[in-house]
Design a protein around this motif. Structure first.
Motif, short mmCIF file in Angstrom:
data_model
loop_
_atom_site.label_atom_id
_atom_site.label_comp_id
_atom_site.label_asym_id
_atom_site.label_seq_id
_atom_site.Cartn_x
_atom_site.Cartn_y
_atom_site.Cartn_z
N PHE A 1 1.13 -1.24 0.14
CA PHE A 1 0.12 -0.11 0.53
C PHE A 1 0.92 0.72 -0.03
O PHE A 1 0.47 2.26 -0.93
CB PHE A 1 -1.25 -0.51 0.87
N LEU A 2 2.53 1.50 0.52
CA LEU A 2 3.33 2.29 0.38
C LEU A 2 3.30 2.84 -0.93
O LEU A 2 4.45 3.82 -1.22
CB LEU A 2 3.70 2.14 1.35
N ARG A 3 3.85 1.08 -1.75
CA ARG A 3 4.83 1.65 -2.85
C ARG A 3 3.74 1.96 -4.52
O ARG A 3 2.65 1.58 -4.30
CB ARG A 3 5.26 0.39 -2.99
N PRO A 4 4.90 2.68 -4.96
CA PRO A 4 3.69 3.54 -6.23
C PRO A 4 3.60 2.74 -6.91
O PRO A 4 4.49 1.15 -7.10
CB PRO A 4 4.60 4.39 -6.65
N GLU B 1 -11.05 -15.49 -15.13
CA GLU B 1 -9.84 -15.25 -15.21
C GLU B 1 -9.30 -13.56 -15.65
O GLU B 1 -8.66 -12.81 -15.84
CB GLU B 1 -9.64 -15.38 -17.08
N GLN B 2 -9.85 -13.08 -14.63
CA GLN B 2 -10.45 -10.98 -15.12
C GLN B 2 -9.41 -10.78 -14.49
O GLN B 2 -7.91 -9.39 -14.67
CB GLN B 2 -11.49 -10.73 -14.58
N ILE B 3 -8.40 -11.16 -13.06
CA ILE B 3 -7.65 -10.73 -13.09
C ILE B 3 -5.95 -11.45 -13.09
O ILE B 3 -5.06 -10.25 -13.18
CB ILE B 3 -7.53 -12.11 -11.10
N ASP B 4 -6.04 -12.76 -13.83
CA ASP B 4 -5.18 -12.53 -14.69
C ASP B 4 -5.31 -11.84 -15.96
O ASP B 4 -3.47 -11.56 -15.72
CB ASP B 4 -5.57 -14.27 -15.30
N ALA B 5 -6.13 -11.10 -16.67
CA ALA B 5 -6.03 -10.55 -17.57
C ALA B 5 -5.14 -8.95 -17.35
O ALA B 5 -4.73 -8.41 -17.89
CB ALA B 5 -7.19 -9.79 -17.81
N MET B 6 -5.76 -8.95 -15.95
CA MET B 6 -5.08 -7.12 -15.61
C MET B 6 -3.95 -7.46 -15.27
O MET B 6 -3.22 -6.61 -15.82
CB MET B 6 -5.51 -7.31 -13.77
N GLU B 7 -3.08 -9.32 -14.50
CA GLU B 7 -1.73 -9.00 -14.03
C GLU B 7 -1.35 -9.07 -15.67
O GLU B 7 -0.01 -8.28 -16.14
CB GLU B 7 -1.76 -10.22 -13.95
N VAL B 8 -2.30 -9.56 -17.14
CA VAL B 8 -0.54 -9.55 -17.88
C VAL B 8 -1.16 -8.23 -18.96
O VAL B 8 -0.45 -8.04 -19.89
CB VAL B 8 -1.30 -10.84 -19.03
N SER B 9 -1.63 -7.68 -18.76
CA SER B 9 -1.80 -6.11 -18.82
C SER B 9 -0.71 -5.34 -18.38
O SER B 9 -0.64 -4.06 -18.50
CB SER B 9 -3.04 -5.33 -19.27
N GLY B 10 -0.35 -6.05 -17.09
CA GLY B 10 0.66 -5.07 -16.89
C GLY B 10 0.33 -4.14 -15.28
O GLY B 10 0.71 -3.07 -15.24
N THR B 11 -0.56 -4.37 -14.98
CA THR B 11 -1.51 -4.12 -13.58
C THR B 11 -1.89 -4.77 -12.75
O THR B 11 -1.89 -6.21 -12.53
CB THR B 11 -2.70 -3.72 -14.19
N ASN B 12 -0.82 -4.19 -11.70
CA ASN B 12 -0.59 -4.94 -10.18
C ASN B 12 -2.47 -5.47 -9.66
O ASN B 12 -2.76 -4.50 -9.12
CB ASN B 12 0.49 -4.11 -9.55
N PRO B 13 -2.75 -6.15 -9.85
CA PRO B 13 -4.12 -6.90 -9.52
C PRO B 13 -4.26 -6.05 -8.15
O PRO B 13 -5.27 -6.06 -7.54
CB PRO B 13 -4.40 -8.05 -10.36
N TYR B 14 -3.55 -6.84 -7.41
CA TYR B 14 -3.75 -6.73 -5.97
C TYR B 14 -4.12 -4.93 -5.10
O TYR B 14 -4.23 -4.85 -4.60
CB TYR B 14 -2.55 -7.23 -5.03
N LYS B 15 -3.08 -4.61 -5.88
CA LYS B 15 -2.91 -3.49 -5.49
C LYS B 15 -4.00 -2.77 -6.04
O LYS B 15 -4.75 -1.69 -4.98
CB LYS B 15 -1.02 -2.39 -6.91
N PHE B 16 -4.32 -3.26 -7.34
CA PHE B 16 -5.61 -2.33 -7.91
C PHE B 16 -6.91 -2.43 -7.27
O PHE B 16 -7.92 -2.02 -7.13
CB PHE B 16 -5.65 -2.52 -9.91
#
Lengths: 257, 258
Positions: A29-32, A122-137
């Motif tokens: 949560f603290l990391r950009p 698989e939407q969380i996987d899709a987010m990850e492969v599009s270069g978005t950190n799904p945990y953060k988002f």
């Protein structure tokens, strides 16, 4: 005997996994990068859209509590203390706990189901492969939103609950609003309000982290989504009571009760 | 020497062609279940490679290893000159911008409109693009798949075939150099499946992408494949053109055409 061992094993592995998931939250949560837009959207969804339900339950809670307390106080001849009892009960205990339980039912289940559905489709996987950190988002934003929105909703619920108490008094008796407010303000002190408000941050955090954990780790298709939503509510409700118990013990030790 | 070996030994590409993706001695197991074992493959620029295999043979595991969703136990994966397994989180994000991934389930974000689904990767990676440029790119991709009119619709309002097209448009939105397709025609009727296969070939020609296509739909394989890899027992059992594989006498290859 073997069944018991499996249950204990499941309990400890689940506790370990939740602790790790929570640790991951503090790590992320603290990391950009910071997901401000999604955080604000979640505050709107979690906070603003819960307002009618929380306000209605708060109002009924105040009204019913007053009507239930009245006969007992009348029998002891201390009917005049009704505003004091109602306000203390609502602000110190019933307001935060009931609001948190309603919140767990509405928001905990919705987060569990939403993330669970995103996992199995698989939407969380899709987010990850599009270069978005799904945990953060998905997780960090929701946990922050629940942690910050529940105290606000509790304050609102307390206020509406106190108004319900005022109407409850006036069903059988007569008391002006000015006098009622005066009685409430003379009874309630900061040491009642502050610990009660602080614990709602922990309640909100528990609802958010458990809802996210259950949804994020959902398995076994649509059946798993339902199970995630259900177990998110059960576990976060249980945690609310455990946190409440701990906070009451701490405030008692500090002489705030 | 059996047919499979002979097919595998065929020169499959000219030596001067550039490999955009190289997999060497890949191994992945889940417990005692070995899914991929000493798997080797090279994909060249502008080439469509179809990986053919039975359900549960490890086809999806292969492309999930390539994109970094799963970590293999052994072997190396080199994508566009980068060793994927040695990359840190930021490096992996960077390489993922150059790889598109079309999920079997489409994986459209169901809380977002079609426009927002397409904008999502761009807003995060192409921050120097202004709103007009973003809109132009979204419109271009939706026009490619013939669904510009669905721009403000929710994914739940679209049919399965339309969702697949939108997912393809989203996959193409960052103009990737490599696209990984996970069973792109599964669950679609034959006509829609054919349309999707045609669209994949058109997009490959238009954007000059290289692809790995996971499929067991033989019509899709025939329409899209420059080369076919038959995955059996975790290994590339046979490699060749569609015609070569089609004529194979190997029983384990023939079963896909029966």
């Amino acid at each position: 005997m073997q069944g018991k061992e499996v249950k204990w094993k499941t309990f400890f592995s689940e506790t370990g996994a939740i602790s790790q998931f929570t640790g991951w939250f503090f790590h992320e949560f603290l990391r950009p990068r910071y997901e401000f837009r999604e955080f604000l959207r979640q505050c709107f969804v979690i906070g603003y859209k819960s307002l009618p339900l929380i306000a209605l339950t708060g109002f009924i809670m105040g009204l019913v509590l007053t009507m239930q307390l009245r006969p007992t106080l009348v029998s002891y001849g201390v009917e005049a203390r009704l505003p004091d009892m109602v306000s203390l009960s609502i602000i110190r205990e019933i307001g935060p706990v009931i609001t948190a339980l309603i919140f767990a039912g509405k928001i905990g289940s919705s987060i569990g189901a939403e993330l669970g559905s995103m996992r199995v489709t698989e939407q969380i996987d899709a987010m990850e492969v599009s270069g978005t950190n799904p945990y953060k988002f998905l997780v960090v934003t929701r946990v922050w939103a629940t942690t910050l929105m529940l105290p606000v909703l509790t304050i609102l619920s307390d206020a509406v609950g106190l108004y319900g108490g005022y109407l409850g008094i006036n069903i059988r008796g007569v008391m002006s609003l000015d006098l009622y407010i005066n009685e409430v303000l003379n009874t309630v002190v900061f040491s009642d309000v502050i610990p009660a408000t602080i614990k709602t941050f922990f309640f909100g955090f528990a609802v958010g982290i458990i809802g996210c954990y259950k949804g994020y780790n959902s398995k076994k298709g649509t059946e798993g989504v339902g199970r995630s939503a259900n177990s998110a509510v059960v576990l976060s409700s249980l945690l609310i009571f455990i946190i409440d118990l701990i906070v009451v013990q701490i405030t008692d030790l500090m002489g705030l009760n | 020497m059996d047919t499979a070996d002979r097919i595998a030994e065929k020169p499959v590409s000219e030596p001067q062609r550039t490999a955009v993706l190289e997999i060497k001695q890949l191994k992945k197991a889940f417990g005692s279940n070995v899914v991929l074992d000493d798997f080797n493959l090279a994909v060249y620029r502008d080439e469509n490679v179809v990986v053919l295999g039975r359900s549960g043979s490890g086809k999806s595991v292969l492309i999930k290893c390539i994109i970094g969703l799963l970590k293999p136990d052994l072997g190396s994966i080199n994508v566009l000159g980068e060793d994927v397994l040695a990359l840190d989180h930021d490096g992996l994000d960077h390489i993922r911008m150059r790889i598109g991934f079309l999920f079997q389930s489409n994986a459209l974000y169901d809380s977002m409109t079609v426009r927002e689904n397409l904008e999502f990767p761009m807003r995060r990676h192409l921050k120097n693009m202004n709103t007009d440029e973003v809109n132009e790119r979204v419109n271009e991709m939706l026009s490619n798949v013939g669904l510009l009119h669905t721009i403000d619709m929710m994914p739940s309002e679209l049919s399965g075939g339309m969702q697949k097209r939108i997912a393809l448009a989203r996959t193409l939105i960052l103009k990737p150099e490599i696209i990984l397709y996970d069973e792109p025609t599964t669950g679609l009727d034959p006509v829609t499946g054919r349309e999707i296969s045609t669209l994949m070939v058109e997009m490959q020609e238009k954007y000059k992408t290289s692809s790995i296509i996971i499929s067991h739909d033989m019509k899709c394989v025939k329409a899209t494949a420059d080369r076919v890899v038959v995955l059996v027992d975790g290994k590339a059992h046979a490699i060749g053109s569609y015609a070569d594989i089609r004529q194979s006498a190997d029983e384990r290859v023939k079963q896909f055409f029966e």
